[in-house]
Design a protein around this motif. Structure first.
Motif, PDB file in Angstrom:
ATOM      1  N   UNK A   1       0.864  -1.183   0.000  1.00 57.73           N
ATOM      2  CA  UNK A   1       0.000   0.000   0.000  1.00 57.73           C
ATOM      3  C   UNK A   1       0.899   1.231   0.000  1.00 57.73           C
ATOM      4  N   UNK A   2       0.588   2.199  -0.840  1.00 57.48           N
ATOM      5  CA  UNK A   2       1.336   3.462  -0.900  1.00 57.48           C
ATOM      6  C   UNK A   2       0.515   4.542  -0.192  1.00 57.48           C
ATOM      7  N   UNK A   3       0.917   4.970   1.014  1.00 52.66           N
ATOM      8  CA  UNK A   3       0.123   5.965   1.738  1.00 52.66           C
ATOM      9  C   UNK A   3      -0.080   7.264   0.962  1.00 52.66           C
ATOM     10  N   UNK A   4       0.849   7.586   0.067  1.00 52.78           N
ATOM     11  CA  UNK A   4       0.766   8.858  -0.657  1.00 52.78           C
ATOM     12  C   UNK A   4      -0.246   8.823  -1.789  1.00 52.78           C
ATOM     13  N   UNK A   5      -0.544   7.640  -2.317  1.00 55.40           N
ATOM     14  CA  UNK A   5      -1.421   7.579  -3.495  1.00 55.40           C
ATOM     15  C   UNK A   5      -2.485   6.498  -3.408  1.00 55.40           C
ATOM     16  N   UNK A   6      -2.673   5.902  -2.232  1.00 55.13           N
ATOM     17  CA  UNK A   6      -3.624   4.784  -2.147  1.00 55.13           C
ATOM     18  C   UNK A   6      -5.076   5.235  -2.221  1.00 55.13           C
ATOM     19  N   UNK A   7      -5.358   6.479  -1.872  1.00 53.04           N
ATOM     20  CA  UNK A   7      -6.744   6.946  -1.889  1.00 53.04           C
ATOM     21  C   UNK A   7      -7.114   7.436  -3.278  1.00 53.04           C
ATOM     22  N   UNK A   8      -8.268   7.025  -3.744  1.00 53.66           N
ATOM     23  CA  UNK A   8      -8.685   7.310  -5.110  1.00 53.66           C
ATOM     24  C   UNK A   8     -10.193   7.517  -5.161  1.00 53.66           C
TER      25      UNK A   8
ATOM     26  N   UNK B   1      -3.435 -17.205  -7.479  1.00 55.23           N
ATOM     27  CA  UNK B   1      -2.012 -16.881  -7.517  1.00 55.23           C
ATOM     28  C   UNK B   1      -1.774 -15.687  -8.440  1.00 55.23           C
ATOM     29  N   UNK B   2      -0.682 -14.957  -8.186  1.00 53.87           N
ATOM     30  CA  UNK B   2      -0.331 -13.832  -9.038  1.00 53.87           C
ATOM     31  C   UNK B   2      -0.520 -12.506  -8.343  1.00 53.87           C
ATOM     32  N   UNK B   3      -0.183 -11.437  -9.064  1.00 52.39           N
ATOM     33  CA  UNK B   3      -0.254 -10.074  -8.538  1.00 52.39           C
ATOM     34  C   UNK B   3      -1.481  -9.363  -9.090  1.00 52.39           C
ATOM     35  N   UNK B   4      -2.220  -8.715  -8.208  1.00 51.35           N
ATOM     36  CA  UNK B   4      -3.457  -8.031  -8.584  1.00 51.35           C
ATOM     37  C   UNK B   4      -3.522  -6.682  -7.885  1.00 51.35           C
ATOM     38  N   UNK B   5      -3.916  -5.655  -8.604  1.00 42.96           N
ATOM     39  CA  UNK B   5      -4.207  -4.361  -8.001  1.00 42.96           C
ATOM     40  C   UNK B   5      -5.708  -4.272  -7.766  1.00 42.96           C
ATOM     41  N   UNK B   6      -6.104  -4.001  -6.544  1.00 42.82           N
ATOM     42  CA  UNK B   6      -7.529  -3.951  -6.227  1.00 42.82           C
ATOM     43  C   UNK B   6      -7.863  -2.629  -5.546  1.00 42.82           C
TER      44      UNK B   6
ATOM     45  N   UNK C   1     -17.066   8.319  -1.973  1.00 42.50           N
ATOM     46  CA  UNK C   1     -16.286   9.039  -2.962  1.00 42.50           C
ATOM     47  C   UNK C   1     -14.793   8.897  -2.806  1.00 42.50           C
ATOM     48  N   UNK C   2     -14.346   8.048  -1.890  1.00 36.23           N
ATOM     49  CA  UNK C   2     -12.912   7.887  -1.642  1.00 36.23           C
ATOM     50  C   UNK C   2     -12.635   6.426  -1.308  1.00 36.23           C
ATOM     51  N   UNK C   3     -11.901   5.741  -2.196  1.00 28.74           N
ATOM     52  CA  UNK C   3     -11.627   4.320  -2.029  1.00 28.74           C
ATOM     53  C   UNK C   3     -10.127   4.130  -1.771  1.00 28.74           C
ATOM     54  N   UNK C   4      -9.721   2.887  -1.524  1.00 29.66           N
ATOM     55  CA  UNK C   4      -8.334   2.591  -1.193  1.00 29.66           C
ATOM     56  C   UNK C   4      -7.773   1.533  -2.141  1.00 29.66           C
ATOM     57  N   UNK C   5      -6.638   1.844  -2.771  1.00 35.03           N
ATOM     58  CA  UNK C   5      -5.985   0.918  -3.704  1.00 35.03           C
ATOM     59  C   UNK C   5      -4.854   0.182  -2.993  1.00 35.03           C
ATOM     60  N   UNK C   6      -4.789  -1.122  -3.215  1.00 37.64           N
ATOM     61  CA  UNK C   6      -3.707  -1.942  -2.677  1.00 37.64           C
ATOM     62  C   UNK C   6      -3.255  -2.916  -3.763  1.00 37.64           C
ATOM     63  N   UNK C   7      -2.040  -3.393  -3.626  1.00 37.77           N
ATOM     64  CA  UNK C   7      -1.513  -4.406  -4.530  1.00 37.77           C
ATOM     65  C   UNK C   7      -1.372  -5.712  -3.765  1.00 37.77           C
ATOM     66  N   UNK C   8      -1.861  -6.804  -4.333  1.00 35.14           N
ATOM     67  CA  UNK C   8      -1.859  -8.105  -3.685  1.00 35.14           C
ATOM     68  C   UNK C   8      -1.031  -9.077  -4.507  1.00 35.14           C
ATOM     69  N   UNK C   9      -0.093  -9.733  -3.849  1.00 37.08           N
ATOM     70  CA  UNK C   9       0.730 -10.769  -4.487  1.00 37.08           C
ATOM     71  C   UNK C   9       0.414 -12.084  -3.782  1.00 37.08           C
ATOM     72  N   UNK C  10      -0.438 -12.901  -4.391  1.00 35.24           N
ATOM     73  CA  UNK C  10      -0.889 -14.140  -3.766  1.00 35.24           C
ATOM     74  C   UNK C  10       0.054 -15.282  -4.123  1.00 35.24           C
ATOM     75  N   UNK C  11       0.344 -16.125  -3.142  1.00 35.74           N
ATOM     76  CA  UNK C  11       1.203 -17.269  -3.372  1.00 35.74           C
ATOM     77  C   UNK C  11       0.496 -18.321  -4.185  1.00 35.74           C
TER      78      UNK C  11
END
Length: 272
Positions: free
Chosen positions: A207-214, A248-253, A260-270
């Motif tokens: 998670x990037x605190x500077x840009x996670x909110x969208x 499995x794999x990397x996903x941006x969710x 009006x304000x959501x949170x972006x995270x990147x997930x790397x599943x084993x």
């Protein structure tokens, strides 16, 4: 430059309609098994002494239930774990009973109802069940409580370089409160977050605190019934994350947070 937040996910606990635990639910989230929704079965917290087990409310049972699931498959000792508890409103049934008592002629409220009415009641019962002296953080951010809890837990993992158990849970309200806050059932999820880099059994999250909110819309579930669950129970806003971890794999969710304000995270599943 803002520092990225990283955490491994070492264990998951889960309770929800037709979702009994992570191992049962994982094939459903991966699209390999059908989902059969049914009323959530919330077990009594076996780790509590009998007297406290009888007194605690459904919010505590849900929180401790998913905690026990997660820690049953993890190596981290529960007595040393920092915790983050997050809920949109705590124990709806207990709130209803207190309101009903205040509206009656007697207006007496039992001590048990009173001490279960505070939002940090599950954290208190957790300390009783584990004997822990580790820090516990309790949050409430209305419908954005899961995302707020995830951000807090990941910050603690990275700042303190120690595992943190995130517990998100919600319960339904009886009528007439249900008409104003229509949460249809109980739901709880536990994520055991560990410092990264390092080994993690299930996956990793960034998670990037500077840009996670969208202002982009939150990700939804492909199954219509599962999407209704995500939209109707605030703690179930974790479902896109669980779907990503089941594959499995990397996903941006994008997780639902505030209006009006959501949170972006990147997930790397084993991979299995």
């Amino acid at each position: 430059m803002t520092r990225l937040l990283h955490a491994g996910i070492d264990a998951i606990g889960l309770l929800g309609p037709g979702l009994h635990h992570w191992e049962q639910a994982r094939p459903i989230f991966a699209g390999l098994a059908p989902w059969h929704p049914e009323t959530t079965r919330v077990p009594p917290p076996a780790a509590l002494p009998p007297a406290e087990r009888r007194r605690c409310g459904i919010a505590t049972k849900a929180a401790l239930g998913v905690a026990q699931q997660a820690l049953a498959t993890a190596s981290a000792p529960d007595s040393q774990l920092a915790t983050v508890f997050t809920s949109s409103g705590g124990d709806g049934v207990n709130c209803h009973e207190i309101c009903a008592a205040l509206a009656s002629e007697d207006r007496s409220i039992s001590p048990t109802r009173f001490h279960n009415s505070v939002l940090n009641a599950p954290a208190g019962y957790w300390s009783i069940s584990t004997g822990t002296m580790a820090p516990a953080t309790v949050l409430c951010a209305h419908d954005g409580s899961f995302a707020a809890g995830l951000l807090e837990a990941m910050t603690q993992v990275q700042a303190d370089e120690r595992p943190v158990l995130l517990l998100a849970y919600d319960t339904s309200y009886p009528e007439p409160l249900f008409g104003l806050r229509p949460i249809p059932d109980a739901f709880g999820v536990a994520l055991l977050l560990t410092p990264a880099p390092g080994t993690s059994r299930i996956g990793r999250i960034t998670l990037d605190p500077a840009s996670c909110l969208t202002d982009r819309p939150a990700d939804t579930c492909r199954d219509a019934g599962m999407e209704q669950l995500r939209a109707s129970i605030p703690a179930a806003r974790c479902l896109p994350l669980l779907h990503a971890l089941a594959r499995s794999g990397t996903t941006n969710i994008t997780l639902g947070y505030l209006d009006g304000l959501q949170m972006q995270v990147s997930v790397d599943a084993n991979a299995d």
